[in-house]
Design a protein around this motif. Structure first.
Motif, PDB file in Angstrom:
ATOM      1  N   THR A 173      53.401  -7.432 -14.474  1.00 14.24           N
ATOM      2  CA  THR A 173      53.622  -6.214 -13.684  1.00 14.24           C
ATOM      3  C   THR A 173      54.106  -6.507 -12.275  1.00 14.24           C
ATOM      4  O   THR A 173      54.622  -5.627 -11.598  1.00 14.24           O
ATOM      5  CB  THR A 173      52.342  -5.361 -13.625  1.00 14.24           C
ATOM      6  N   GLU A 174      53.905  -7.755 -11.810  1.00 18.34           N
ATOM      7  CA  GLU A 174      54.421  -8.146 -10.505  1.00 18.34           C
ATOM      8  C   GLU A 174      55.522  -9.206 -10.629  1.00 18.34           C
ATOM      9  O   GLU A 174      56.003  -9.711  -9.609  1.00 18.34           O
ATOM     10  CB  GLU A 174      53.279  -8.659  -9.620  1.00 18.34           C
ATOM     11  N   ASN A 175      55.860  -9.552 -11.875  1.00 14.29           N
ATOM     12  CA  ASN A 175      56.946 -10.493 -12.177  1.00 14.29           C
ATOM     13  C   ASN A 175      56.779 -11.818 -11.425  1.00 14.29           C
ATOM     14  O   ASN A 175      57.685 -12.286 -10.736  1.00 14.29           O
ATOM     15  CB  ASN A 175      58.306  -9.862 -11.851  1.00 14.29           C
ATOM     16  N   ARG A 176      55.588 -12.421 -11.606  1.00 11.87           N
ATOM     17  CA  ARG A 176      55.290 -13.676 -10.908  1.00 11.87           C
ATOM     18  C   ARG A 176      54.628 -14.676 -11.854  1.00 11.87           C
ATOM     19  O   ARG A 176      53.928 -14.285 -12.791  1.00 11.87           O
ATOM     20  CB  ARG A 176      54.323 -13.429  -9.741  1.00 11.87           C
ATOM     21  N   PRO A 177      54.795 -15.963 -11.558  1.00  8.25           N
ATOM     22  CA  PRO A 177      53.965 -16.962 -12.230  1.00  8.25           C
ATOM     23  C   PRO A 177      52.525 -16.870 -11.712  1.00  8.25           C
ATOM     24  O   PRO A 177      52.260 -16.209 -10.694  1.00  8.25           O
ATOM     25  CB  PRO A 177      54.591 -18.301 -11.832  1.00  8.25           C
ATOM     26  N   VAL A 178      51.642 -17.553 -12.379  1.00 11.84           N
ATOM     27  CA  VAL A 178      50.229 -17.639 -11.954  1.00 11.84           C
ATOM     28  C   VAL A 178      49.881 -19.119 -11.936  1.00 11.84           C
ATOM     29  O   VAL A 178      49.647 -19.724 -12.976  1.00 11.84           O
ATOM     30  CB  VAL A 178      49.314 -16.871 -12.927  1.00 11.84           C
ATOM     31  N   LEU A 179      49.858 -19.717 -10.742  1.00 12.68           N
ATOM     32  CA  LEU A 179      49.815 -21.174 -10.679  1.00 12.68           C
ATOM     33  C   LEU A 179      48.760 -21.718  -9.714  1.00 12.68           C
ATOM     34  O   LEU A 179      49.012 -22.694  -9.002  1.00 12.68           O
ATOM     35  CB  LEU A 179      51.203 -21.710 -10.311  1.00 12.68           C
ATOM     36  N   HIS A 180      47.586 -21.113  -9.697  1.00 10.46           N
ATOM     37  CA  HIS A 180      46.522 -21.715  -8.900  1.00 10.46           C
ATOM     38  C   HIS A 180      46.211 -23.129  -9.396  1.00 10.46           C
ATOM     39  O   HIS A 180      45.706 -23.962  -8.640  1.00 10.46           O
ATOM     40  CB  HIS A 180      45.260 -20.850  -8.907  1.00 10.46           C
ATOM     41  N   VAL A 181      46.514 -23.418 -10.677  1.00 14.19           N
ATOM     42  CA  VAL A 181      46.285 -24.777 -11.187  1.00 14.19           C
ATOM     43  C   VAL A 181      47.170 -25.796 -10.458  1.00 14.19           C
ATOM     44  O   VAL A 181      46.812 -26.975 -10.367  1.00 14.19           O
ATOM     45  CB  VAL A 181      46.529 -24.846 -12.713  1.00 14.19           C
ATOM     46  N   ALA A 182      48.308 -25.360  -9.928  1.00 19.97           N
ATOM     47  CA  ALA A 182      49.182 -26.279  -9.196  1.00 19.97           C
ATOM     48  C   ALA A 182      48.535 -26.727  -7.891  1.00 19.97           C
ATOM     49  O   ALA A 182      48.810 -27.831  -7.398  1.00 19.97           O
ATOM     50  CB  ALA A 182      50.523 -25.610  -8.901  1.00 19.97           C
ATOM     51  N   LEU A 183      47.673 -25.916  -7.333  1.00 24.19           N
ATOM     52  CA  LEU A 183      47.052 -26.225  -6.048  1.00 24.19           C
ATOM     53  C   LEU A 183      46.098 -27.414  -6.138  1.00 24.19           C
ATOM     54  O   LEU A 183      45.808 -28.055  -5.146  1.00 24.19           O
ATOM     55  CB  LEU A 183      46.304 -25.001  -5.525  1.00 24.19           C
ATOM     56  N   ARG A 184      45.591 -27.671  -7.340  1.00 28.86           N
ATOM     57  CA  ARG A 184      44.681 -28.810  -7.523  1.00 28.86           C
ATOM     58  C   ARG A 184      45.260 -29.809  -8.529  1.00 28.86           C
ATOM     59  O   ARG A 184      44.527 -30.524  -9.207  1.00 28.86           O
ATOM     60  CB  ARG A 184      43.297 -28.331  -7.940  1.00 28.86           C
ATOM     61  N   ASN A 185      46.575 -29.851  -8.629  1.00 28.75           N
ATOM     62  CA  ASN A 185      47.267 -30.760  -9.548  1.00 28.75           C
ATOM     63  C   ASN A 185      47.248 -32.167  -8.961  1.00 28.75           C
ATOM     64  O   ASN A 185      48.174 -32.592  -8.278  1.00 28.75           O
ATOM     65  CB  ASN A 185      48.704 -30.277  -9.763  1.00 28.75           C
ATOM     66  N   ARG A 186      46.199 -32.919  -9.261  1.00 32.98           N
ATOM     67  CA  ARG A 186      46.008 -34.229  -8.625  1.00 32.98           C
ATOM     68  C   ARG A 186      46.940 -35.295  -9.197  1.00 32.98           C
ATOM     69  O   ARG A 186      47.066 -36.383  -8.628  1.00 32.98           O
ATOM     70  CB  ARG A 186      44.552 -34.680  -8.758  1.00 32.98           C
ATOM     71  N   SER A 187      47.564 -35.013 -10.337  1.00 36.81           N
ATOM     72  CA  SER A 187      48.500 -35.982 -10.911  1.00 36.81           C
ATOM     73  C   SER A 187      49.869 -35.906 -10.244  1.00 36.81           C
ATOM     74  O   SER A 187      50.697 -36.799 -10.409  1.00 36.81           O
ATOM     75  CB  SER A 187      48.673 -35.720 -12.413  1.00 36.81           C
ATOM     76  N   ASN A 188      50.107 -34.801  -9.505  1.00 38.84           N
ATOM     77  CA  ASN A 188      51.401 -34.552  -8.874  1.00 38.84           C
ATOM     78  C   ASN A 188      52.545 -34.456  -9.881  1.00 38.84           C
ATOM     79  O   ASN A 188      53.714 -34.652  -9.532  1.00 38.84           O
ATOM     80  CB  ASN A 188      51.729 -35.616  -7.824  1.00 38.84           C
ATOM     81  N   THR A 189      52.221 -34.187 -11.128  1.00 43.56           N
ATOM     82  CA  THR A 189      53.258 -33.907 -12.117  1.00 43.56           C
ATOM     83  C   THR A 189      54.063 -32.698 -11.653  1.00 43.56           C
ATOM     84  O   THR A 189      53.483 -31.689 -11.252  1.00 43.56           O
ATOM     85  CB  THR A 189      52.625 -33.602 -13.478  1.00 43.56           C
ATOM     86  N   PRO A 190      55.384 -32.771 -11.673  1.00 47.08           N
ATOM     87  CA  PRO A 190      56.188 -31.638 -11.190  1.00 47.08           C
ATOM     88  C   PRO A 190      55.879 -30.344 -11.947  1.00 47.08           C
ATOM     89  O   PRO A 190      55.655 -30.354 -13.167  1.00 47.08           O
ATOM     90  CB  PRO A 190      57.627 -32.093 -11.462  1.00 47.08           C
ATOM     91  N   ILE A 191      55.827 -29.252 -11.210  1.00 49.84           N
ATOM     92  CA  ILE A 191      55.687 -27.919 -11.798  1.00 49.84           C
ATOM     93  C   ILE A 191      56.810 -27.080 -11.208  1.00 49.84           C
ATOM     94  O   ILE A 191      56.915 -26.954  -9.985  1.00 49.84           O
ATOM     95  CB  ILE A 191      54.309 -27.302 -11.483  1.00 49.84           C
ATOM     96  N   PHE A 192      57.630 -26.510 -12.070  1.00 51.64           N
ATOM     97  CA  PHE A 192      58.839 -25.845 -11.597  1.00 51.64           C
ATOM     98  C   PHE A 192      58.700 -24.331 -11.632  1.00 51.64           C
ATOM     99  O   PHE A 192      58.210 -23.758 -12.600  1.00 51.64           O
ATOM    100  CB  PHE A 192      60.038 -26.274 -12.453  1.00 51.64           C
ATOM    101  N   VAL A 193      59.142 -23.702 -10.547  1.00 54.59           N
ATOM    102  CA  VAL A 193      59.260 -22.253 -10.457  1.00 54.59           C
ATOM    103  C   VAL A 193      60.671 -21.957  -9.972  1.00 54.59           C
ATOM    104  O   VAL A 193      61.080 -22.428  -8.900  1.00 54.59           O
ATOM    105  CB  VAL A 193      58.220 -21.646  -9.489  1.00 54.59           C
ATOM    106  N   ASN A 194      61.402 -21.233 -10.773  1.00 52.07           N
ATOM    107  CA  ASN A 194      62.808 -20.915 -10.456  1.00 52.07           C
ATOM    108  C   ASN A 194      63.610 -22.169 -10.154  1.00 52.07           C
ATOM    109  O   ASN A 194      64.440 -22.214  -9.237  1.00 52.07           O
ATOM    110  CB  ASN A 194      62.881 -19.942  -9.274  1.00 52.07           C
TER     111      ASN A 194
END
Length: 549
Positions: free
Chosen positions: A91-112
């Motif tokens: 309904t707000e056309n957004r990802p939900v990525l609080h998991v990225a904030l604690r991504n300790r592996s630093n594996t890339p996470i892409f948005v747009n």
């Protein structure tokens, strides 16, 4: 995200029949029929957390059917969609990525097409550098004095998350004092101002949009009072900081650009304590401890994402909740931490759960005909025992409970912690079994489990038991453990949102009251609103205006 009506699934229909078959089973029977029930119905996570769900009115068949339900509800794909940055906040056309904030592996996470971990790590670096300067006394107030007091100004997720975590990790505090202001009621701000020395206090204005009425009103009052004392507009840069998505509005309201800690629209407020919204946490426990906090959450994230459903802690908690909420019609869940430092945790879970899944419209835009989010409530420790436990034990409602505590106390004092734990274990036992195991230290036979010949007084003292609970037993509540705990409940809520077929990451239900209040405020301030209300609201406004002349 697929839209699947849960009550139309084969699993749901089988669960309805299964519920009919076992709804009168007592926990006594379940434990008698399975001498290994504790082993079969418990998990250990990272040698740090024991989750015991054996005292629930479930069988192996219940679990099998519930696991089939999440398979039918397409949970695997939903989890993958969230972790991969798809726009699941429809309904707000957004990802939900609080998991990225604690991504300790630093594996890339892409948005747009952009790797958001680059910006996440830049903000973490900025939080580290700033917090180190404040803690070490390098960052000074306008008069050259060291900073000794931090005031977080926010509301909702910008307030409750940091406040809960700051309190929960009190044993890890440094010398800095932290206060929180959220309510628009001037009493709260007034009481904080009484404790502030403007020369040694910094203010964190925490607002995702930087337009939230309560937060901006409190900020403006604070800034006006600050300038009255110091008399120098340039001093703002030493004392006021913003945490927001809306950098331009923060600058427009007087926050220096360098003092803005960036947030992103893919972070929901109630999931934002892992971001710069947790700056008050970093300042009071230090960046190293904050990283341990992130690590605990990350480890639970990986568990939730990769562990098979039949061994997955958040999924089990979610399924048990759905079982009671929709088949037993329990309506509520009690969160009962036996740890004084976790006194705000029930309120935190309350917001996380009820704001996420308190929805009556499914993903198709239709009214639901099943129960969605439960009512969450609770209290800390033995305080609750002398309050509402009476209703849980002997009332007419089924109230599933989560009991949370730690083996090791931060403040060992004589026998206090052993007494606390004895109450903790006793309550889960008493709720489950009632008087069954407590009759002259011998078992009652099934035939007289409910003794119809009890005398008058015994009827009032009788405990039937069969009240379900989960037990979460940590080794010690430290930053890492707290990260695990919060992430566990976040993913529980996510899983239940999938099963309920609702959009968990918007909160349109809070908007209407805000809009109406804006119009009423015009009436109260200027009598400048043409809108007419029904007799009750109009009568209340008129009564106020008459007595406020």
């Amino acid at each position: 995200m697929k839209s699947i009506v849960p009550i139309h699934t084969r699993s749901w229909k089988k669960l309805e029949q299964h519920f009919h078959d076992i709804k009168h089973l007592h926990l006594v029977n379940l434990f008698e029929n399975d001498t290994n029930r504790f082993k079969n119905f418990s998990f250990i996570f990272k040698k740090n957390l024991l989750l015991d769900f054996s005292k629930n009115r479930i069988t192996h068949q219940t679990i099998k059917l519930l696991l089939n339900l999440v398979q039918e509800m397409n949970l695997s794909n939903e989890i993958q969609s969230m972790f991969s940055g798809k726009h699941i906040n429809i309904t707000e056309n957004r990802p939900v990525l609080h998991v990225a904030l604690r991504n300790r592996s630093n594996t890339p996470i892409f948005v747009n097409g952009l790797d958001i971990m680059i910006e996440v790590n830049l903000i973490l670096k900025k939080m580290k550098e700033f917090s180190n300067k404040v803690i070490q006394g390098i960052w000074k107030g306008y008069s050259g004095k060291n900073i000794t007091h931090v005031v977080n100004v926010g509301i909702g997720g910008s307030h409750l998350g940091p406040k809960m975590v700051v309190e929960a990790l009190k044993p890890y505090h440094n010398h800095l004092k932290v206060s929180f202001v959220s309510n628009i009621d001037s009493t709260e701000l007034f009481n904080v101002l009484k404790t502030c020395d403007y020369e040694t206090t910094i203010f964190l204005i925490s607002s995702k949009t930087f337009s939230t009425e309560e937060t901006i009103t409190n900020f403006k009052t604070l800034k006006n009072n600050f300038l009255k004392q110091c008399g120098d507009q340039n001093s703002i840069q030493q004392h006021f900081f913003a945490i927001t998505v809306n950098e331009s509005e923060a600058i427009n309201l007087g926050i220096p650009k360098d003092n803005i800690f960036k947030l992103w629209d893919w972070v929901g407020g109630r999931y934002s304590v892992w971001s710069a919204m947790g700056l008050s946490v970093v300042l009071v426990i230090g960046f190293k401890n904050f990283c341990k906090f992130l690590q605990g959450a990350y480890d639970m994230d990986i568990h939730f994402k990769n562990e098979p459903f039949e061994k997955n802690l958040p999924i089990f908690l979610a399924l048990i909740g759905v079982w009671y909420n929709n088949f037993f019609n329990s309506e509520t869940e009690a969160i009962l931490p036996y740890d004084q430092y976790l006194k705000y945790f029930p309120s935190y879970v309350q917001q996380s759960n009820m704001e996420s899944n308190g929805k009556n419209i499914d993903r198709n835009g239709n009214l639901v005909s099943w129960n969605t989010g439960p009512i969450i409530w609770g209290e800390v420790g033995t305080n609750g025992q002398h309050s509402f436990y009476q209703l849980i034990h002997q009332g007419t409602r089924l109230i599933p409970c989560d009991f949370i505590t730690s083996i090791i106390s931060h403040n060992p004092l004589e026998q206090h912690h052993k007494i606390l734990l004895s109450n903790f274990f006793a309550q889960t036992h008493a709720l489950a079994f009632g008087e069954y195991f407590y009759n002259k230290n011998r078992f009652l036979s099934k035939s007289n489990f409910i003794n119809k010949d009890m005398d008058f007084l015994k009827k009032f003292k009788f405990f039937k038991g069969n009240q379900p609970s989960n037990t979460l037993l940590f080794k010690k509540m430290n930053p890492y453990s707290l990260g695990i705990l919060i992430s566990l409940y976040e993913h529980k809520v996510f899983t239940q949102g999938v099963i309920f077929n609702v959009f968990s990451f918007d909160q349109w239900g809070v908007e209407l009251g805000k809009n109406i209040s804006n119009n009423i405020l015009k009436k109260l301030l200027y009598n400048d609103c043409n809108l007419c209300y029904e007799s009750s609201t109009q009568g209340l406004i008129d009564f106020y205006n008459f007595h406020n002349q």
